[in-house]
Design an enzyme around this catalytic site. Structure first.
Site, PDB file in Angstrom:
ATOM      1  N   PRO A  51      18.229 -53.339   4.975  1.00 30.59           N
ATOM      2  CA  PRO A  51      16.817 -52.948   4.911  1.00 30.59           C
ATOM      3  C   PRO A  51      16.602 -51.553   4.320  1.00 30.59           C
ATOM      4  CG  PRO A  51      17.618 -52.690   7.147  1.00 30.59           C
ATOM      5  CD  PRO A  51      18.766 -53.221   6.338  1.00 30.59           C
ATOM      6  N   TYR A  61      15.337 -46.804  11.716  1.00 29.17           N
ATOM      7  CA  TYR A  61      16.472 -47.658  11.384  1.00 29.17           C
ATOM      8  C   TYR A  61      17.730 -46.870  11.681  1.00 29.17           C
ATOM      9  CZ  TYR A  61      13.773 -51.121   8.766  1.00 29.17           C
ATOM     10  OH  TYR A  61      12.914 -52.122   8.411  1.00 29.17           O
ATOM     11  N   ARG A  74       4.643 -45.552  10.666  1.00 29.85           N
ATOM     12  CA  ARG A  74       3.971 -46.844  10.589  1.00 29.85           C
ATOM     13  C   ARG A  74       2.462 -46.701  10.582  1.00 29.85           C
ATOM     14  NH1 ARG A  74       6.996 -51.535  11.796  1.00 29.85           N
ATOM     15  NH2 ARG A  74       4.914 -52.426  11.848  1.00 29.85           N
ATOM     16  N   ASP A  80       8.692 -54.204   7.054  1.00 30.99           N
ATOM     17  CA  ASP A  80       7.410 -53.488   7.021  1.00 30.99           C
ATOM     18  C   ASP A  80       7.116 -52.799   5.684  1.00 30.99           C
ATOM     19  OD1 ASP A  80       9.270 -51.487   7.144  1.00 30.99           O
ATOM     20  OD2 ASP A  80       8.552 -50.597   9.021  1.00 30.99           O
TER      21      ASP A  80
HETATM   22  P1  FAD Z   1      12.107 -65.394   6.927  1.00 30.86           P
HETATM   23  O1  FAD Z   1      11.123 -64.311   7.117  1.00 30.86           O
HETATM   24  O2  FAD Z   1      13.380 -65.324   7.668  1.00 30.86           O
HETATM   25  O3  FAD Z   1      11.349 -66.736   7.286  1.00 30.86           O
HETATM   26  C1  FAD Z   1      12.020 -67.965   7.433  1.00 30.86           C
HETATM   27  C2  FAD Z   1      11.197 -68.845   8.349  1.00 30.86           C
HETATM   28  O4  FAD Z   1      11.732 -70.158   8.317  1.00 30.86           O
HETATM   29  C3  FAD Z   1      11.237 -68.382   9.784  1.00 30.86           C
HETATM   30  O5  FAD Z   1       9.932 -68.254  10.267  1.00 30.86           O
HETATM   31  C4  FAD Z   1      12.026 -69.471  10.499  1.00 30.86           C
HETATM   32  O6  FAD Z   1      11.601 -69.685  11.821  1.00 30.86           O
HETATM   33  C5  FAD Z   1      11.746 -70.682   9.637  1.00 30.86           C
HETATM   34  N1  FAD Z   1      12.797 -71.701   9.696  1.00 30.86           N
HETATM   35  C6  FAD Z   1      14.130 -71.524   9.623  1.00 30.86           C
HETATM   36  N2  FAD Z   1      14.769 -72.699   9.652  1.00 30.86           N
HETATM   37  C7  FAD Z   1      13.813 -73.659   9.735  1.00 30.86           C
HETATM   38  C8  FAD Z   1      13.859 -75.079   9.793  1.00 30.86           C
HETATM   39  N3  FAD Z   1      15.006 -75.766   9.744  1.00 30.86           N
HETATM   40  N4  FAD Z   1      12.695 -75.759   9.887  1.00 30.86           N
HETATM   41  C9  FAD Z   1      11.504 -75.087   9.924  1.00 30.86           C
HETATM   42  N5  FAD Z   1      11.418 -73.738   9.879  1.00 30.86           N
HETATM   43  C10 FAD Z   1      12.558 -73.027   9.763  1.00 30.86           C
HETATM   44  N6  FAD Z   1      13.717 -56.563   6.867  1.00 30.86           N
HETATM   45  C11 FAD Z   1      13.442 -55.272   6.757  1.00 30.86           C
HETATM   46  O7  FAD Z   1      13.240 -54.810   5.624  1.00 30.86           O
HETATM   47  N7  FAD Z   1      13.351 -54.471   7.861  1.00 30.86           N
HETATM   48  C12 FAD Z   1      13.567 -54.961   9.118  1.00 30.86           C
HETATM   49  O8  FAD Z   1      13.517 -54.243  10.099  1.00 30.86           O
HETATM   50  C13 FAD Z   1      13.875 -56.289   9.269  1.00 30.86           C
HETATM   51  N8  FAD Z   1      14.064 -56.804  10.478  1.00 30.86           N
HETATM   52  C14 FAD Z   1      14.343 -58.122  10.608  1.00 30.86           C
HETATM   53  C15 FAD Z   1      14.514 -58.638  11.861  1.00 30.86           C
HETATM   54  C16 FAD Z   1      14.759 -59.996  12.023  1.00 30.86           C
HETATM   55  C17 FAD Z   1      14.947 -60.540  13.397  1.00 30.86           C
HETATM   56  C18 FAD Z   1      14.815 -60.848  10.887  1.00 30.86           C
HETATM   57  C19 FAD Z   1      15.045 -62.336  11.026  1.00 30.86           C
HETATM   58  C20 FAD Z   1      14.649 -60.316   9.627  1.00 30.86           C
HETATM   59  C21 FAD Z   1      14.424 -58.952   9.472  1.00 30.86           C
HETATM   60  N9  FAD Z   1      14.236 -58.388   8.218  1.00 30.86           N
HETATM   61  C22 FAD Z   1      13.949 -57.081   8.097  1.00 30.86           C
HETATM   62  C23 FAD Z   1      14.343 -59.172   6.997  1.00 30.86           C
HETATM   63  C24 FAD Z   1      12.994 -59.611   6.464  1.00 30.86           C
HETATM   64  O9  FAD Z   1      12.155 -59.954   7.523  1.00 30.86           O
HETATM   65  C25 FAD Z   1      13.278 -60.743   5.509  1.00 30.86           C
HETATM   66  O10 FAD Z   1      13.941 -60.225   4.355  1.00 30.86           O
HETATM   67  C26 FAD Z   1      12.060 -61.495   5.074  1.00 30.86           C
HETATM   68  O11 FAD Z   1      11.315 -61.924   6.180  1.00 30.86           O
HETATM   69  C27 FAD Z   1      12.504 -62.694   4.260  1.00 30.86           C
HETATM   70  O12 FAD Z   1      11.480 -63.604   4.141  1.00 30.86           O
HETATM   71  P2  FAD Z   1      11.747 -65.159   4.041  1.00 30.86           P
HETATM   72  O13 FAD Z   1      10.408 -65.768   3.956  1.00 30.86           O
HETATM   73  O14 FAD Z   1      12.725 -65.430   2.980  1.00 30.86           O
HETATM   74  O15 FAD Z   1      12.490 -65.578   5.391  1.00 30.86           O
END
Ligand code: FAD
Length: 635
Positions: free
Chosen positions: A363, A280, A271, A87
């Site tokens: 986080p 957290y 928020r 967030d």
């Molecule tokens: P992600 O946001 O993880 O996106 C990756 C996407 O790829 C997902 O939508 C997934 O479904 C998709 N995917 C994966 N494998 C495949 C595949 N083989 N084929 C097709 N699609 C695929 N950060 C904070 O700062 N505070 C928080 O409270 C926090 N909570 C979190 C809770 C959860 C459950 C998760 C997973 C992450 C959390 N994070 C949090 C971390 C933060 O969300 C991430 O750092 C950020 O989203 C990273 O972005 P990204 O695009 O690299 O990856």
């Protein structure tokens, strides 16, 4: 104590947003919806993006805006993210959103972090006292605020921008990458096998010129490249919950770091919307093979833990909007593409990873989403430049180099921050150490300290003294100006859109009135030759490199019609004059020359990359250096 509000953030009560449209002829309706480009095949694309998180959506938005690049983005989930996850939006990310055109919506909906308070036990035995309350973002760090807004809303804004773009891009949900095969000698050298989550056993082959794995911490693309996240093996278990609550804790609407004597620590993040609060809660360190799910954490346990840490204040939860227990390790990949360091220079990358796929961290510093988006912003324009044939493929090597260095730095920072936060403070001095570290690194967590090393796209610093506030390798720091033609006060940085263009910004010497024979006029005559040599004859003169100027004279003393033609070019099918390239500085504390340390007598030229990082600072009289720089980059 200071007011807590960044006083230079938004001169004139606005953030100086600006849009230009009707260049291709008058068109009624919503100007943010671009004219649609021709549809391209979906089974053979320029770029295949795997994953619709912040990294994948940033990249998809950037490329979709360019229209002529074919993009496909696949996502395993059935639809857009609805709630939860990250967030925190650092000032730098909000600056980037302005380049994408939706910062105003983020600013309107989000919670603005203006102050942070620190709570800890007092030496006299009082369980919790407010030890300090500080301004969150230092004055003039950015024109944009530090925002808290659900990651799901950020996704929504990206999705809207994509669908309004010339390519009308929408993700393919329920599609999961299964494997990648690389073949040499084909126009589309990568074959991706994709499965349908809702139709088990059915697969499709997508051929692509480039593949970018934005598929999160358990990235399939990363494992197909044989890369792994390396780092500390022990991982921390975190509880996070978004709640509507009743409490007597007085700082519930401030970002707070609370360290109790023996019950643990909490980070409170107020928020958006005025009522919702995120907590957290650090829970435990997991064993190497243990997963968060193995601990069987429940929301009731999180509430109970929060109650104990916040005691003696009351804390009752009326509704849990979202909660999660997840594990985080501080890890980073050796490379962010498919080229091993020993092969660098002999082979160009075809497959990249970005975001959590190549680095993970706690986080606490609120960096996950921000750094992931910044990875993608760094990569998008480089892919576009190579696909357009404007730059050599060596440009793509700079992605892994620049972003891996950034990720390693972040992990080192996060490790120290996490350790200090988790320590049980025995004395005031212990707790004060965490607070001092937090304060000192405010610039860093705001995302504005990223500093890229010299490379093909970051020049030398021999003329840095002409503009000390524009360090070569750091992001272009916006400042207030007034637009000459229509007297609009605005932020200069907001003219640097995410449109794949380079910018040359001339800051004129004091004497310069803007006529053809003045210092800026002479520079423009020389730059015009450069632009004509790199552009096709039917393209607008600023299609690849956009030249702008800032003068020190009052806008009322200048004559627009005497400006060099490069600063008032005729563009588009109707040959319309672009009136929006020339600005004047403001007075006193809003004077951009004073704010950014620009030499008033000599002026300076600042060259920025399409992702808004400063590539070069040169004298106004130094077009040869600019030409040499672009001769290397645009070869
Ligand atoms: P992600 O946001 O993880 O996106 C990756 C996407 O790829 C997902 O939508 C997934 O479904 C998709 N995917 C994966 N494998 C495949 C595949 N083989 N084929 C097709 N699609 C695929 N950060 C904070 O700062 N505070 C928080 O409270 C926090 N909570 C979190 C809770 C959860 C459950 C998760 C997973 C992450 C959390 N994070 C949090 C971390 C933060 O969300 C991430 O750092 C950020 O989203 C990273 O972005 P990204 O695009 O690299 O990856």
């Amino acid at each position: 104590m200071k007011s807590g509000v960044n006083t230079l953030m938004a001169p004139f009560g606005g953030i100086g947003l600006s849009m230009q449209y009707h260049l291709d002829g008058f068109r009624a309706g919503d100007p943010s919806i671009a004219s649609a480009s021709a549809k391209t095949a979906k089974d053979a694309v320029d770029v295949l993006i795997v994953g619709c998180g912040p990294a994948g959506l940033t990249l998809a938005t950037q490329l979709s805006a360019l229209g002529d690049i074919s993009v496909r983005i696949i996502e395993r989930k059935p639809g857009p993210l609805e709630f939860g996850q990250a967030d925190g939006l650092a000032c730098r990310s909000v600056e980037m959103f302005e380049a994408f055109g939706f910062a105003d919506r983020v600013i309107k909906e989000g919670y603005h972090v203006n102050e942070v308070s620190f709570w800890r036990p007092d030496d006299d035995g009082t369980p919790l006292v407010r030890a300090d309350r500080i301004q969150d973002v230092e004055d003039d760090l950015s024109e944009m605020p530090h925002i808290i807004l659900s990651q799901a809303r950020v996704h929504d804004f990206y999705l809207e921008s994509m669908v309004k773009s010339p390519s009308r891009l929408v993700p393919d949900y329920n599609q999961e990458l299964i494997s990648l095969t690389l073949t040499d000698g084909s126009d589309f050298p990568i074959s991706a096998t994709v499965g349908y989550v809702d139709r088990p056993g059915e697969t499709e082959t997508i051929r692509a010129k480039y593949v970018v794995g934005c598929d999160g911490a358990r990235s399939k693309v990363r494992s197909e490249l044989g890369l792994e996240l390396k780092g500390k093996s022990a991982r921390q278990l975190w509880g996070v919950m978004d709640v509507l609550c009743h409490t007597t804790f007085p700082d519930i609407r401030l970002k707070c770091a609370i360290q109790s004597a023996d019950q643990g620590s909490i980070l409170i993040i107020p928020r958006e919307g005025g009522y919702l609060v995120r907590l957290y809660i650090e829970l435990a360190e997991l064993a190497p093979d243990e997963r968060a799910a193995d601990r069987g954490v429940t929301s009731d346990q999180l509430i109970e833990k929060a109650r104990k840490i916040l005691s003696p204040f009351d804390f009752e939860v009326a509704q849990v909007a979202w909660w999660s227990a997840y594990e985080i390790g501080q890890r980073v990949c050796d490379a962010f593409d498919d080229v091993m360091e020993t092969e660098r220079g002999t082979k160009s990358p075809r497959v990249f990873i970005a975001g959590d796929a190549c680095h993970t961290h706690s986080p606490k510093a609120g960096q996950g989403m921000n750094v992931s988006m910044a990875d993608a912003f760094n990569l998008g324009w480089k892919l576009a430049a190579v696909l357009h044939g404007q730059s050599c493929v060596e440009l793509l090597d700079t992605y892994s180099k620049e972003r891996r260095a950034k990720a390693q730095e972040l992990i080192d920072f996060d490790r120290k921050m996490a350790r200090l936060f988790s320590e049980k403070p025995k004395t005031k001095d212990d707790a004060a150490r965490f607070q001092a570290y937090f304060k000192k690194h405010g610039r860093y967590t705001a995302g504005v300290e990223t500093h890229y090393a010299p490379s093909l796209v970051v020049g030398d610093t021999s003329h840095q003294k002409l503009a000390t506030g524009y360090p070569v390798g750091k992001r272009f720091h916006s400042g207030p100006v007034i637009r000459l033609a229509d007297a609009k006060p605005m932020q200069l940085g907001h003219t640097l859109k995410a449109d794949g263009r380079w910018r040359i910004i001339a800051f004129a010497p004091r004497s310069d009135m803007g006529d053809e024979n003045g210092p800026v006029g002479t520079l423009c005559a020389s730059l015009k030759e450069l632009l004509q040599s790199v552009m096709s004859t039917d393209a607008d003169v600023d299609a690849l490199i956009d030249v702008r100027a800032v003068f020190q004279r009052s806008h009322r003393d200048m004559d627009f019609s005497k400006l060099p033609s490069l600063l008032r070019p005729q563009k588009g099918p109707l040959g319309l004059t672009d009136y929006e390239k020339v600005f004047c500085s403001l007075q006193q504390e809003h004077d951009i020359f004073r704010l950014r340390g620009i030499n008033r007598f000599e002026g300076a030229v600042v060259v920025t990359r399409p992702d808004q990082y400063v590539s070069l600072v040169t004298p106004i009289t130094g077009p040869a250096e600019i030409k040499e720089f672009f001769a290397r980059v645009l070869s």
